[in-house]
Structures are given as C-alpha cells and as structure tokens.
Design an enzyme around this catalytic site. Structure first.
Site, mmCIF file in Angstrom:
data_model
loop_
_atom_site.group_PDB
_atom_site.id
_atom_site.type_symbol
_atom_site.label_atom_id
_atom_site.label_comp_id
_atom_site.label_asym_id
_atom_site.label_seq_id
_atom_site.Cartn_x
_atom_site.Cartn_y
_atom_site.Cartn_z
ATOM 1 N N CYS A 45 0.863 -1.178 0.000
ATOM 2 C CA CYS A 45 0.000 0.000 0.000
ATOM 3 C C CYS A 45 0.904 1.235 0.000
ATOM 4 C CB CYS A 45 -0.916 -0.001 1.216
ATOM 5 S SG CYS A 45 -0.046 0.030 2.799
ATOM 6 N N THR A 90 -6.999 0.587 10.793
ATOM 7 C CA THR A 90 -7.197 0.955 9.384
ATOM 8 C C THR A 90 -7.245 -0.229 8.427
ATOM 9 O OG1 THR A 90 -4.808 1.261 9.022
ATOM 10 C CG2 THR A 90 -6.082 3.192 9.722
ATOM 11 N N SER A 138 -1.154 -9.502 9.554
ATOM 12 C CA SER A 138 -2.564 -9.720 9.900
ATOM 13 C C SER A 138 -3.445 -9.438 8.693
ATOM 14 C CB SER A 138 -2.971 -8.837 11.081
ATOM 15 O OG SER A 138 -2.735 -7.483 10.809
ATOM 16 N N ASN A 139 -3.060 -8.454 7.891
ATOM 17 C CA ASN A 139 -3.780 -8.155 6.654
ATOM 18 C C ASN A 139 -3.719 -9.356 5.712
ATOM 19 O OD1 ASN A 139 -2.833 -7.027 3.646
ATOM 20 N ND2 ASN A 139 -4.778 -6.200 4.360
ATOM 21 N N CYS A 156 2.083 6.173 8.246
ATOM 22 C CA CYS A 156 1.136 6.331 7.145
ATOM 23 C C CYS A 156 0.211 7.516 7.436
ATOM 24 C CB CYS A 156 0.319 5.054 6.995
ATOM 25 S SG CYS A 156 -1.073 5.201 5.870
ATOM 26 N N HIS A 182 -1.112 -5.475 17.892
ATOM 27 C CA HIS A 182 -0.650 -5.029 16.578
ATOM 28 C C HIS A 182 0.000 -3.659 16.731
ATOM 29 C CE1 HIS A 182 -0.852 -3.496 12.440
ATOM 30 N NE2 HIS A 182 -0.949 -4.762 12.055
ATOM 31 N N SER A 242 1.593 -6.029 2.536
ATOM 32 C CA SER A 242 2.992 -6.068 2.969
ATOM 33 C C SER A 242 3.853 -6.962 2.077
ATOM 34 C CB SER A 242 3.074 -6.559 4.419
ATOM 35 O OG SER A 242 2.408 -7.802 4.553
ATOM 36 N N HIS A 274 3.120 1.815 10.472
ATOM 37 C CA HIS A 274 2.115 1.459 11.481
ATOM 38 C C HIS A 274 1.870 2.554 12.511
ATOM 39 C CE1 HIS A 274 3.897 -2.373 10.067
ATOM 40 N NE2 HIS A 274 2.671 -2.839 10.167
ATOM 41 N N GLU A 286 0.062 -0.953 14.912
ATOM 42 C CA GLU A 286 -0.823 0.193 14.699
ATOM 43 C C GLU A 286 -1.742 0.398 15.893
ATOM 44 O OE1 GLU A 286 -4.771 1.483 12.260
ATOM 45 O OE2 GLU A 286 -3.353 0.241 11.147
#
Length: 293
Positions: free
Chosen positions: A12, A172, A231-232, A96, A134, A274, A74, A136
């Site tokens: 991303c 997010t 995790s994404n 980000c 996590h 990622s 993150h 983030e």
C-alpha cells in the site's frame, strides 16, 4: 499455462513511502535503525538488512543515543517520541498519513473526554476494533494513555461496559464487513447511553478486497504470498480461499508445491499489502519456467 500476478496486490502507499524513506537514508549513510520490522514480510526485511537497515525493539530504543531511527507506517504511541527526544534520537517518521490522521482523531476524542469529565460529565469509553498487540493498535491506544479498549471480534463486546457512552474506531486494515458486524451488535445490546462509531478503515486496502475476490475466482489455482506476521495477509488469504478453495498460502518461492499445477490452465499470484511485487513476480517466474519443462 496462463500465469498472472494480481495488479491490485502488493505494498500500500504507506508501506511504499516508508521503504522509500529508508532507502533514501541508506543511500546517504549506509546505516539506519528501524523500530520493528519495516514491513511484515521477512524477504523484504532481509533485502533492506543487506542495505544496512537494522531492526530494533522498543527496549533497544531506550539505550540508543545520537542516531537516526525510522518509525514505520504502522505508527507509534507518544511515549516513543518522548524517549527519542530524551536520547537525542533523530526520528525519520514514516507513519502512514491515514494512520496519523486516525491517531489525531483518537487523541482529540480522548482530550475532549478528559475535559468533559472535569466539568462533571460521564467519561465515554473509547473502543478500537483491531488486533490486540498489533503495532498500529498499540499506537492508537497510546493516544488515550492506555485507556482505550481493544476488541478483536464480536466476542470482545462481552468485555465492554455497555452502560457507558461508547465511541468506536477501527484499525485501518480491518475488514469493512467485520466493522459493520461490530457496530450492529453493539447497537443491539446497548440499552442506555450514547453510541458513536467511525469507520476509519483505509479504503485503498478495503477496495482491494472485491477486486481480489474477482481475481481469485478467475483462476484455477491461487498462490497467496504473505509473511507470517501479516494480519492483513491472513484476512485476505481467507477471503480468497472463500471464493476459490484451491488457494494456497506461501511465504516465498521455496514453499511452492509445483505438483499442484498438474492439469491447471490458469494460475493467479496475489498477496498482502505487505508483500513486495518483486517477490510475487519471482513466484510467477518459477511457475512459468516449470510449465515449459
């Protein structure tokens, strides 16, 4: 055999920016520290390690002085910036922009809650739909002095004091559908007090999902390339497998099982936010070479 890499997969823009900042610094000095893995992909971390990027922990940061440290996409809690300032550490901030905006919103919500409490109003409960631990999410919780409550799924609602006013945000990179289910369930159970919720899911990530579903459905077999820490990646892999049960999770080309390709006419390669494009292309090229032998 048709072999296609999904054009909607890969880094991303937040991760792209972080890696670009790291490479700029490495090209100048040949050395840079990064607080945590710059991206949840071991192969990309190894590539940047060879260029001089050294991954450190929060404990390591406590003992570093007079160096440059990259903060990854993150984001980080306020305490990290305080430690860096105390140790004369120059921060290269690659948080980000979407995460940074969310941090600011949560910080304002928390500050407003403190102000209201001083004036005698009940203090609302700030809830974050996300993955416990996590990076983030740690940064988001840090905006509330550790007071926000994290719920990972509908079961997590059981731990909430639903008599209090609730303000809900989301990590997010969570799924829109998962967030909607959380909102609906809290709305059903809540009998008193206010309930505010804000969909703070990154649309660049969320919009990939429908396109990736279509991609997965359009091929006989899918190899989903993702690091174990992503995790994404776990979410997107399960989504692909939901539309194509011949979807296989691999971390790199070494995990390819070429025997799965027997009788296959169409192969799709996709990955997490990622997952670097060069790694997906490497997988694709090995499959192409195997089909010509």
């Amino acid at each position: 055999m048709k072999v296609e890499v999904d054009s909607n997969s890969g880094f991303c823009f937040g991760v792209v920016t972080a890696i670009n900042k790291a490479e700029e610094q490495l090209n100048d000095s040949g050395q840079l520290y990064c607080l945590g893995d710059i991206v949840h992909n071991a192969k990309e971390v190894e590539r940047l390690l060879e260029k001089g990027l050294k991954t450190i922990t929060h404990d390591d940061l406590q003992n570093l002085k007079d160096v440059k440290v990259l903060l990854r996409a993150h984001g980080e809690p306020p305490m990290t910036y305080e430690i860096a300032k105390q140790n004369n550490v120059e921060v290269i901030d690659a948080t980000c922009p979407v995460v940074l905006q969310l941090q600011r919103r949560i910080k304002k919500t928390y500050d407003d809650a403190l102000k209201a409490e001083k004036e005698g109003a009940p203090k609302p409960l700030i809830v974050i739909y996300g993955k416990n631990g996590h990076a983030e999410v740690n940064g988001l919780v840090g905006q509330t002095n550790g007071e926000a409550v994290v719920i990972q799924d509908i079961e997590g609602i059981d731990s909430l004091d639903l008599d209090r006013d609730i303000i809900l945000y989301s990590q997010t990179t969570k799924s829109i559908e998962g967030f909607r289910q959380i909102v609906e369930e809290i709305g059903k159970r809540k009998k008193r007090g206010k309930f505010e919720y804000y969909d703070t899911i990154c649309r660049q990530v969320a919009n990939r999902m429908q396109k990736m579903k279509e991609f997965a459905a359009s091929h006989d077999i899918i190899f989903f390339v993702s690091g174990a820490k992503s995790s994404n990646g776990k979410v997107l892999f399960e989504m692909c497998k939901g539309v194509n049960n011949k979807t296989y999770l691999i971390s790199d080309e070494s995990q390819l099982d070429l025997s799965l390709l027997e009788g296959v006419e169409s192969v799709g390669i996709c990955g997490a936010t990622s997952t670097p494009l060069w790694l997906m292309e490497k997988v694709a090229n090995i499959i192409r070479e195997s089909s010509t032998k």
